[in-house]
Design a protein around this motif. Structure first.
Motif, mmCIF file in Angstrom:
data_model
loop_
_atom_site.group_PDB
_atom_site.id
_atom_site.type_symbol
_atom_site.label_atom_id
_atom_site.label_comp_id
_atom_site.label_asym_id
_atom_site.label_seq_id
_atom_site.Cartn_x
_atom_site.Cartn_y
_atom_site.Cartn_z
ATOM 1 N N SER A 240 9.142 -3.760 7.201
ATOM 2 C CA SER A 240 7.833 -3.537 7.815
ATOM 3 C C SER A 240 7.733 -2.146 8.420
ATOM 4 O O SER A 240 6.640 -1.575 8.490
ATOM 5 N N ARG A 241 8.862 -1.597 8.832
ATOM 6 C CA ARG A 241 8.835 -0.280 9.458
ATOM 7 C C ARG A 241 8.854 0.857 8.444
ATOM 8 O O ARG A 241 8.196 1.887 8.643
ATOM 9 N N TRP A 242 9.592 0.701 7.359
ATOM 10 C CA TRP A 242 9.846 1.831 6.471
ATOM 11 C C TRP A 242 9.132 1.765 5.126
ATOM 12 O O TRP A 242 9.123 2.755 4.392
ATOM 13 N N LEU A 243 8.542 0.633 4.766
ATOM 14 C CA LEU A 243 7.875 0.516 3.470
ATOM 15 C C LEU A 243 6.367 0.514 3.648
ATOM 16 O O LEU A 243 5.853 0.054 4.672
ATOM 17 N N PRO A 244 5.609 1.002 2.664
ATOM 18 C CA PRO A 244 4.135 1.027 2.778
ATOM 19 C C PRO A 244 3.563 -0.381 2.802
ATOM 20 O O PRO A 244 4.142 -1.323 2.255
ATOM 21 N N ASP A 245 2.422 -0.514 3.431
ATOM 22 C CA ASP A 245 1.746 -1.805 3.547
ATOM 23 C C ASP A 245 0.741 -1.942 2.408
ATOM 24 O O ASP A 245 -0.277 -1.253 2.383
ATOM 25 N N THR A 246 1.021 -2.838 1.479
ATOM 26 C CA THR A 246 0.140 -3.026 0.322
ATOM 27 C C THR A 246 -0.900 -4.111 0.547
ATOM 28 O O THR A 246 -1.680 -4.412 -0.359
ATOM 29 N N THR A 247 -0.924 -4.727 1.734
ATOM 30 C CA THR A 247 -1.943 -5.742 2.013
ATOM 31 C C THR A 247 -3.265 -5.118 2.436
ATOM 32 O O THR A 247 -4.258 -5.821 2.579
ATOM 33 N N LYS A 248 -3.254 -3.795 2.631
ATOM 34 C CA LYS A 248 -4.478 -3.085 2.981
ATOM 35 C C LYS A 248 -4.938 -2.261 1.787
ATOM 36 O O LYS A 248 -4.158 -1.966 0.883
ATOM 37 N N ASN A 249 -6.209 -1.901 1.802
ATOM 38 C CA ASN A 249 -6.755 -1.092 0.704
ATOM 39 C C ASN A 249 -6.024 0.234 0.627
ATOM 40 O O ASN A 249 -5.848 0.927 1.633
#
Length: 600
Positions: A240-249
């Motif tokens: 959660s800290r180091w990887l991009p968040d793909t749940t957002k546009n």
């Protein structure tokens, strides 16, 4: 955080162009070159404490000014300047932030007890053992700084001692944790929670570099004292800290500001985390693995990583929720919003796994419960993505057909998803409508849904006839057993068409040309047919009777031909309006042909 102060004199170092020197009445007699910086210093404070400089100066002869190059000194000019200030007696502050570089430089310069009593190395070792390793956050900060000098830190034992200290504290029972830690979970407040959570350590170690994090997790797992769920939680926090968040546009690929170097680093973090996931079922949630799979697609991870995530996700797919499956796509991916291919890949992997199970195992109750949970999940997901105005019909069909028949007890939710899709796509072609509705099993619809379907103008004629046919078949079966059910309230209040109405329309369409000279037309009603004829019409595969199926096909063909004929006539009228002479010519030709026909 703890500090150690060494020396008492004020700082007298100053910079002049690319040269660092110290204020003194005595001229400099030694020049130390480190990278692009020259240090103009004095032999007397330095040589008594630095064994390396003693040897290098003795090799240079009796020259007044000695120049020594130390470009390979660990820690560079900053670490050397701290060592030089210690030799001059200038006050320096030692903490977990600069300990690694200072200790490696002091060891390199041989500032040991064999050179002079009370030297720098001894003082640093005492500070390391009594202060840094005793503290929780100091140990983590020191371990993180070893990534700048990995080989030197391994050689001098800093890395191993820090890892052992951190692991020892992690394995401490939560009730005995007395040091400060970071814990920022939503809804958690230390003021309202007096007990220490079991995963209190996960956020602090997420500061580490991925290689150090991997070494630490490996050391923790080797003790077999923590549950796989706690290890999985640590992986989740780190990701959660180091990887991009793909749940957002996400922005289009062309405008992504992340450099290729950062993308490569993210791929490396992702693949390392996937390799560290414990093999125990439930060690991480299926939602977390699906998110990792989405990130893997976004970063372009290796096929091996994607395959492993698909396999692991399929094993726990029944535990997922609809929100776990909703991953937006970049705006450049064909227009539709959701990554439906990700869900299809996981479902297909699960179906392949199910097919490997023996027939006896596939009939047990646990298997049926599991697969039907997945069926409800997929239909609920279809109900959401069907509202996407840009979702291709092929995506919907491929996902719906990926489920085996045993996975659905009924098709009510699937019908609602199809109806939503037809509502959001009013311009859908007839071929696509038939393709979409073909996945619907009318026999698995509830009475309420069937009542809605027979009056649904968005459905193709074939689907409506199927609903009516199976509705009457069920009513007939209930009548024969003496347990005929009352029709739904909607059928009582409003007139509902019957199969006879649709068969009559089909018959009229087929016999219209041949029966123009007849005075009466006969409308077929299945209720008037004998039981023998009905038995002949039934098919064992649960589909419409062959006779009715043929009529539907012929009616559809004639409907298509009539539409084409209208288009041709429309084109002809438009052309005739443009050229009046052609109208006259065509009219005269038609009259001549009619006269010839009369003469014959």
């Amino acid at each position: 955080m703890k500090f150690m102060k060494l020396g008492t004199r004020p700082d007298t170092f100053f910079t002049e162009e690319a040269t660092r020197t110290v204020i003194s009445d005595i001229p400099s007699d030694i020049v130390i070159q480190i990278n692009d910086i020259n240090y103009l210093l004095h032999k007397f404070p330095l040589l008594p404490k630095c064994g390396l400089l003693q040897r290098l100066c003795s090799d240079s002869g009796d020259s007044d000014i000695v120049t020594i190059e130390l470009h390979d000194l660990p820690g560079g000019e900053e670490a050397f300047e701290l060592c030089a200030k210690f030799c001059y007696g200038i006050m320096i502050n030692v903490s977990a932030h600069n300990f690694v570089a200072l200790f490696c430089a002091a060891k390199f310069l041989r500032m040991t007890e064999s050179v002079e009593k009370g030297n720098l190395v001894l003082k640093l070792e005492a500070f390391f053992m009594s202060c840094i390793l005793e503290g929780w956050k100091d140990s983590i900060i020191t371990l993180q700084n070893t990534s700048k000098l990995p080989e030197w830190s391994e050689t001098y034992g800093i890395t191993r001692k820090c890892i052992d200290s951190i692991v020892e504290k992690i394995l401490t029972p939560p009730a005995k944790v007395a040091w400060s830690y970071t814990y920022t979970r939503p809804g958690y407040s230390k003021k309202h929670h007096h007990s220490v959570p079991k995963d209190w350590w996960t956020e602090d170690i997420s500061d580490l570099d991925i290689d150090l994090f991997r070494c630490l997790i490996t050391a923790i797992r080797s003790t077999y004292m923590l549950s796989p769920q706690l290890i999985g939680e640590a992986l989740h926090v780190y990701a959660s800290r180091w990887l991009p968040d793909t749940t957002k546009n996400r922005p289009p690929e062309s405008s992504v500001s992340r450099t290729e170097e950062l993308m490569e680093k993210s791929r490396r973090v992702l693949e390392t985390i996937v390799n560290m996931i414990p093999g125990d079922r439930g060690s991480v949630s299926v939602g977390f693995m699906l998110r990792l799979l989405s990130i893997a697609n976004y970063l372009g991870a290796s096929p091996m990583t994607k395959t492993e995530l698909i396999r692991r996700s399929s094993l726990q797919f029944e535990e997922a929720t609809v929100n776990d499956l909703l991953f937006p796509l970049p705006s450049t991916s064909g227009g539709h919003s959701y990554d439906i291919d990700l869900v299809v890949s996981v479902l297909e992997s699960l179906v392949v796994l199910w097919r490997r199970i023996s027939p006896t195992a596939s009939e047990n109750s646990q298997f049926l419960v599991s697969i039907r949970k997945v069926g409800k999940l997929i239909d609920s997901y279809l109900l959401v993505v069907a509202k996407d105005a840009n979702m291709p019909v092929s995506k919907i069909v491929s996902l719906a057909e990926a489920l085996p028949d045993i996975a659905r007890l009924d098709h009510d939710v699937l019908y609602k998803a199809i109806n939503s899709y037809l509502k959001e796509h009013p311009d859908l072609s007839k071929a696509d409508k038939k393709r979409l509705c073909r996945i619907l099993d009318c026999q698995k619809l509830s009475p309420e849904v069937r009542a809605h379907a027979v009056k649904n103008e968005r459905l193709p004629l074939r689907t409506v006839v199927q609903v009516l046919f199976f509705e009457q078949e069920k009513e007939k079966g209930s009548k024969e057993t003496g347990n005929r059910l009352l029709p739904p309230p909607e059928l009582i209040r409003n007139h509902t068409p019957t199969i006879g109405d649709y068969q009559g329309k089909l018959k009229l369409g087929l016999d219209e040309k041949s029966s123009r000279g007849e005075s009466t037309r006969r409308t077929i009603n299945p209720a008037e047919n004998s039981e023998k004829d009905q038995n002949k019409m039934k098919r064992s595969d649960g589909k419409l009777p062959l006779e009715l199926e043929k009529k539907l096909i012929i009616a559809e063909i004639e409907e298509t031909e009539s539409e084409k004929g209208k288009e041709i006539r429309g084109e002809g009228m438009s052309r005739s309006k443009l050229d009046p002479k052609k109208i006259v010519t065509k009219g005269s030709r038609s009259d001549n042909s009619r006269d010839k026909g009369r003469d014959r």
